[in-house]
Write a protein that holds these residues in place. Structure first.
Motif, PDB file in Angstrom:
ATOM      1  N   THR A  21      62.857  18.193  96.523  1.00  0.00           N
ATOM      2  CA  THR A  21      62.650  16.841  97.071  1.00  0.00           C
ATOM      3  C   THR A  21      61.883  16.954  98.397  1.00  0.00           C
ATOM      4  N   GLY A  22      61.280  15.842  98.796  1.00  0.00           N
ATOM      5  CA  GLY A  22      60.462  15.866 100.018  1.00  0.00           C
ATOM      6  C   GLY A  22      59.151  16.611  99.822  1.00  0.00           C
ATOM      7  N   ALA A  23      58.683  16.652  98.575  1.00  0.00           N
ATOM      8  CA  ALA A  23      57.542  17.522  98.231  1.00  0.00           C
ATOM      9  C   ALA A  23      56.225  17.076  98.870  1.00  0.00           C
ATOM     10  N   ALA A  24      56.124  15.804  99.310  1.00  0.00           N
ATOM     11  CA  ALA A  24      54.886  15.355  99.969  1.00  0.00           C
ATOM     12  C   ALA A  24      54.900  15.640 101.464  1.00  0.00           C
ATOM     13  N   GLY A  25      56.021  16.116 101.987  1.00  0.00           N
ATOM     14  CA  GLY A  25      56.155  16.319 103.428  1.00  0.00           C
ATOM     15  C   GLY A  25      55.564  17.640 103.898  1.00  0.00           C
ATOM     16  N   GLY A  26      55.632  17.864 105.203  1.00  0.00           N
ATOM     17  CA  GLY A  26      55.059  19.070 105.795  1.00  0.00           C
ATOM     18  C   GLY A  26      55.647  20.338 105.174  1.00  0.00           C
ATOM     19  N   LEU A  27      56.959  20.434 105.111  1.00  0.00           N
ATOM     20  CA  LEU A  27      57.584  21.641 104.553  1.00  0.00           C
ATOM     21  C   LEU A  27      57.560  21.615 103.032  1.00  0.00           C
ATOM     22  N   GLY A  28      57.642  20.420 102.444  1.00  0.00           N
ATOM     23  CA  GLY A  28      57.571  20.319 100.989  1.00  0.00           C
ATOM     24  C   GLY A  28      56.280  20.892 100.446  1.00  0.00           C
ATOM     25  N   ASP A  46      59.091  12.907  95.625  1.00  0.00           N
ATOM     26  CA  ASP A  46      58.969  12.259  96.938  1.00  0.00           C
ATOM     27  C   ASP A  46      58.768  10.768  96.639  1.00  0.00           C
ATOM     28  N   ARG A  47      58.931   9.945  97.664  1.00  0.00           N
ATOM     29  CA  ARG A  47      58.575   8.534  97.437  1.00  0.00           C
ATOM     30  C   ARG A  47      57.092   8.310  97.721  1.00  0.00           C
ATOM     31  N   GLU A  48      56.446   9.294  98.359  1.00  0.00           N
ATOM     32  CA  GLU A  48      54.999   9.204  98.630  1.00  0.00           C
ATOM     33  C   GLU A  48      54.213   9.945  97.551  1.00  0.00           C
ATOM     34  N   ASP A  63      62.674   7.101  95.014  1.00  0.00           N
ATOM     35  CA  ASP A  63      63.343   6.874  96.295  1.00  0.00           C
ATOM     36  C   ASP A  63      64.742   7.466  96.223  1.00  0.00           C
ATOM     37  N   LEU A  64      65.061   8.321  97.177  1.00  0.00           N
ATOM     38  CA  LEU A  64      66.376   8.987  97.171  1.00  0.00           C
ATOM     39  C   LEU A  64      67.529   7.989  97.256  1.00  0.00           C
ATOM     40  N   ALA A  65      67.260   6.785  97.760  1.00  0.00           N
ATOM     41  CA  ALA A  65      68.321   5.790  97.891  1.00  0.00           C
ATOM     42  C   ALA A  65      68.630   5.087  96.573  1.00  0.00           C
ATOM     43  N   GLY A  84      63.918  16.233 101.124  1.00  0.00           N
ATOM     44  CA  GLY A  84      63.507  14.847 101.337  1.00  0.00           C
ATOM     45  C   GLY A  84      64.401  14.150 102.344  1.00  0.00           C
ATOM     46  N   GLY A  85      63.832  13.231 103.090  1.00  0.00           N
ATOM     47  CA  GLY A  85      64.627  12.434 104.023  1.00  0.00           C
ATOM     48  C   GLY A  85      63.845  12.140 105.280  1.00  0.00           C
ATOM     49  N   VAL A  86      64.427  11.273 106.114  1.00  0.00           N
ATOM     50  CA  VAL A  86      63.850  10.995 107.431  1.00  0.00           C
ATOM     51  C   VAL A  86      64.020  12.270 108.261  1.00  0.00           C
ATOM     52  N   SER A  87      62.924  12.719 108.898  1.00  0.00           N
ATOM     53  CA  SER A  87      62.957  14.048 109.517  1.00  0.00           C
ATOM     54  C   SER A  87      62.940  14.013 111.039  1.00  0.00           C
ATOM     55  N   VAL A  88      63.051  12.822 111.609  1.00  0.00           N
ATOM     56  CA  VAL A  88      63.068  12.680 113.079  1.00  0.00           C
ATOM     57  C   VAL A  88      64.069  11.592 113.438  1.00  0.00           C
ATOM     58  N   SER A 122      69.151  21.027 106.432  1.00  0.00           N
ATOM     59  CA  SER A 122      69.844  20.437 107.572  1.00  0.00           C
ATOM     60  C   SER A 122      68.940  20.626 108.786  1.00  0.00           C
ATOM     61  N   SER A 123      69.504  20.615 109.965  1.00  0.00           N
ATOM     62  CA  SER A 123      68.649  20.686 111.161  1.00  0.00           C
ATOM     63  C   SER A 123      69.424  21.259 112.335  1.00  0.00           C
ATOM     64  N   ASN A 124      68.679  21.856 113.256  1.00  0.00           N
ATOM     65  CA  ASN A 124      69.290  22.313 114.518  1.00  0.00           C
ATOM     66  C   ASN A 124      69.854  21.137 115.308  1.00  0.00           C
ATOM     67  N   GLY A 176      65.141  25.253 112.637  1.00  0.00           N
ATOM     68  CA  GLY A 176      64.754  25.059 114.036  1.00  0.00           C
ATOM     69  C   GLY A 176      63.498  24.200 114.096  1.00  0.00           C
ATOM     70  N   SER A 177      62.347  24.809 114.330  1.00  0.00           N
ATOM     71  CA  SER A 177      61.076  24.076 114.393  1.00  0.00           C
ATOM     72  C   SER A 177      60.094  24.797 113.479  1.00  0.00           C
ATOM     73  N   SER A 178      59.838  24.212 112.313  1.00  0.00           N
ATOM     74  CA  SER A 178      58.976  24.879 111.331  1.00  0.00           C
ATOM     75  C   SER A 178      57.649  24.149 111.239  1.00  0.00           C
ATOM     76  N   PHE A 179      56.669  24.745 111.874  1.00  0.00           N
ATOM     77  CA  PHE A 179      55.317  24.193 111.987  1.00  0.00           C
ATOM     78  C   PHE A 179      54.337  25.360 111.880  1.00  0.00           C
ATOM     79  N   PRO A 180      53.033  25.082 111.836  1.00  0.00           N
ATOM     80  CA  PRO A 180      52.091  26.213 111.752  1.00  0.00           C
ATOM     81  C   PRO A 180      52.248  27.197 112.925  1.00  0.00           C
TER      82      PRO A 180
HETATM   83  P1  NAI Z   1      58.492  15.312 106.586  1.00  0.00           P
HETATM   84  O1  NAI Z   1      58.843  14.032 107.256  1.00  0.00           O
HETATM   85  O2  NAI Z   1      57.097  15.815 106.695  1.00  0.00           O
HETATM   86  O3  NAI Z   1      58.884  15.241 105.037  1.00  0.00           O
HETATM   87  C1  NAI Z   1      59.996  14.535 104.563  1.00  0.00           C
HETATM   88  C2  NAI Z   1      59.614  13.911 103.228  1.00  0.00           C
HETATM   89  O4  NAI Z   1      60.739  13.196 102.742  1.00  0.00           O
HETATM   90  C3  NAI Z   1      58.445  12.927 103.339  1.00  0.00           C
HETATM   91  O5  NAI Z   1      57.391  13.296 102.454  1.00  0.00           O
HETATM   92  C4  NAI Z   1      59.054  11.589 102.966  1.00  0.00           C
HETATM   93  O6  NAI Z   1      58.179  10.750 102.220  1.00  0.00           O
HETATM   94  C5  NAI Z   1      60.253  12.010 102.133  1.00  0.00           C
HETATM   95  N1  NAI Z   1      61.291  10.977 102.143  1.00  0.00           N
HETATM   96  C6  NAI Z   1      61.876  10.387 103.205  1.00  0.00           C
HETATM   97  N2  NAI Z   1      62.740   9.455 102.814  1.00  0.00           N
HETATM   98  C7  NAI Z   1      62.711   9.441 101.456  1.00  0.00           C
HETATM   99  C8  NAI Z   1      63.370   8.667 100.465  1.00  0.00           C
HETATM  100  N3  NAI Z   1      64.246   7.713 100.791  1.00  0.00           N
HETATM  101  N4  NAI Z   1      63.102   8.933  99.177  1.00  0.00           N
HETATM  102  C9  NAI Z   1      62.198   9.886  98.824  1.00  0.00           C
HETATM  103  N5  NAI Z   1      61.528  10.632  99.718  1.00  0.00           N
HETATM  104  C10 NAI Z   1      61.786  10.408 101.023  1.00  0.00           C
HETATM  105  O7  NAI Z   1      59.507  16.395 107.168  1.00  0.00           O
HETATM  106  P2  NAI Z   1      59.438  17.981 107.099  1.00  0.00           P
HETATM  107  O8  NAI Z   1      59.056  18.480 108.436  1.00  0.00           O
HETATM  108  O9  NAI Z   1      58.693  18.414 105.906  1.00  0.00           O
HETATM  109  O10 NAI Z   1      60.992  18.321 106.905  1.00  0.00           O
HETATM  110  C11 NAI Z   1      61.549  18.477 105.616  1.00  0.00           C
HETATM  111  C12 NAI Z   1      63.069  18.514 105.747  1.00  0.00           C
HETATM  112  O11 NAI Z   1      63.434  19.563 106.638  1.00  0.00           O
HETATM  113  C13 NAI Z   1      63.653  17.223 106.320  1.00  0.00           C
HETATM  114  O12 NAI Z   1      64.880  16.964 105.662  1.00  0.00           O
HETATM  115  C14 NAI Z   1      63.888  17.565 107.772  1.00  0.00           C
HETATM  116  O13 NAI Z   1      64.961  16.810 108.307  1.00  0.00           O
HETATM  117  C15 NAI Z   1      64.212  19.042 107.696  1.00  0.00           C
HETATM  118  N6  NAI Z   1      63.886  19.748 108.933  1.00  0.00           N
HETATM  119  C16 NAI Z   1      62.579  20.001 109.261  1.00  0.00           C
HETATM  120  C17 NAI Z   1      62.290  20.696 110.434  1.00  0.00           C
HETATM  121  C18 NAI Z   1      60.895  21.089 110.809  1.00  0.00           C
HETATM  122  O14 NAI Z   1      60.746  21.769 111.823  1.00  0.00           O
HETATM  123  N7  NAI Z   1      59.857  20.726 110.074  1.00  0.00           N
HETATM  124  C19 NAI Z   1      63.357  21.099 111.357  1.00  0.00           C
HETATM  125  C20 NAI Z   1      64.696  20.743 110.903  1.00  0.00           C
HETATM  126  C21 NAI Z   1      64.925  20.104 109.735  1.00  0.00           C
END
Ligand code: NAI
Ligand code: 15L
Length: 278
Positions: A21-28, A46-48, A63-65, A84-88, A122-124, A176-180
């Protein structure tokens, strides 16, 4: 202690179908590539928009909800990597729907479809109100630094409950903080490289008998606040370090005022964030 995944089956070298899940996100997007060798089929959700499906992929926009949609999403999967989820930090309503209702829907679907293992992002920020001069481990009490952190505490506690009651194993990754690359001085302690992230998820999927494990997702940074010795059974050995970026980061970002709560607490700027303007 409840039943464990490997009580039922030998862990496969390659899963039949893993849900991400969350496959359209940064870490996905990173895990979409990184998990490919570990599953015959990757079901991405993902929902996106996630672009076009590549070989070995299934795309499900959801949508996860939406409980009924999540039930269908989880059907026929062997393991779930739930990113997947709100990440901030955000207002409560989106956090409630995506992170609290959403994670409940995932575990209910896992239970009903007999999925044995979840890797939960989860998250720090579950422990963001510990000070930066403290060393903590997975057994220290949660001290979330905002509503987002509280929602991750809910996910961790829910996963503990589903293990004790239903035997669904979970590895909770307090990333923690997973970025490039690390972006500021705090991230010299919290940085998790993308390669180390993929390795951490790989270990979390394949290690036998994880039961309910909590691990901080962090690279081999020499400045550190988190002791992962209680999760040694996962076999995770980070190979990267923020240290190689220290000179660049220190030159680019001056130190914060030491009395600023963002420089006192592990959660950094998250201790200022939140929908509390009035
Ligand atoms: P991101 O915000 O880039 O990706 C999250 C994805 O979840 C988005 O593509 C969004 O569309 C999707 N999403 C949100 N609500 C949704 C819903 N209701 N239904 C379906 N999809 C939904 O975040 P990122 O950075 O990729 O993080 C991924 C996960 O890792 C998150 O759960 C975040 O809390 C966790 N995390 C990330 C960290 C980081 O440094 N990148 C640090 C700690 C935790
Ligand atoms: C998180 O939990 C966020 O998802 C990510 O965007 C970063 O802000 C990270 O924590 C962090 O603490 O740096």
């Amino acid at each position: 202690m409840g039943k464990t995944f490997s009580t039922f089956m030998t862990l496969p070298a390659k899963f039949e179908r893993v849900l991400l899940t969350g496959a359209a996100g940064g870490l996905g997007r990173i895990l979409r590539q990184g998990l490919k060798p570990h599953a015959k089929v990757l079901r991405l959700s993902d929902r996106e928009d996630m672009g076009a499906a590549l070989a070995g992929e299934e795309l499900v926009r959801c949508d996860l909800a939406d409980a009924a949609a999540v039930q269908r999403l989880v059907e026929d999967t062997d393991a779930i990597v739930h990113f997947g989820g709100v990440s901030v930090e955000a207002k409560f309503e989106p956090i409630l729907q995506s992170n609290i209702v959403g994670v409940f829907n995932i575990y209910e679907a896992a239970r009903r479809h007999g999925v044995g293992r979840v890797v939960f992002a989860s998250s720090n920020h579950v422990t963001g109100y510990y000070r930066q001069d403290e060393m903590i481990d997975a057994d220290d009490p949660m001290r979330p630094d905002g509503l987002y952190g509280v929602s991750k505490c809910f996910g961790e506690n829910l996963s503990r409950f589903y293990f004790d009651r239903h035997g669904i194993e979970t590895v909770c990754l307090r990333i923690g903080s997973s970025f490039p690359a690390p972006k500021d001085r705090r991230m010299l302690a919290t940085y998790l490289s993308y390669d180390d992230l993929v390795e951490l998820v790989r270990c979390s999927l394949h290690a036998p008998d994880v039961g309910h494990t909590v691990i901080f997702g962090v690279s081999d940074n020499s400045r550190r606040w988190w002791d992962n010795s209680k999760a040694a059974h996962l076999g995770f050995r980070p190979r990267d370090s923020a240290d190689t970026q220290r000179a660049r980061v220190e030159a680019a970002s001056p130190p914060l005022d030491p009395s600023d709560p963002a420089s006192v607490y592990q959660g950094g700027g998250f201790v200022h964030a939140g929908p509390f303007e009035d």
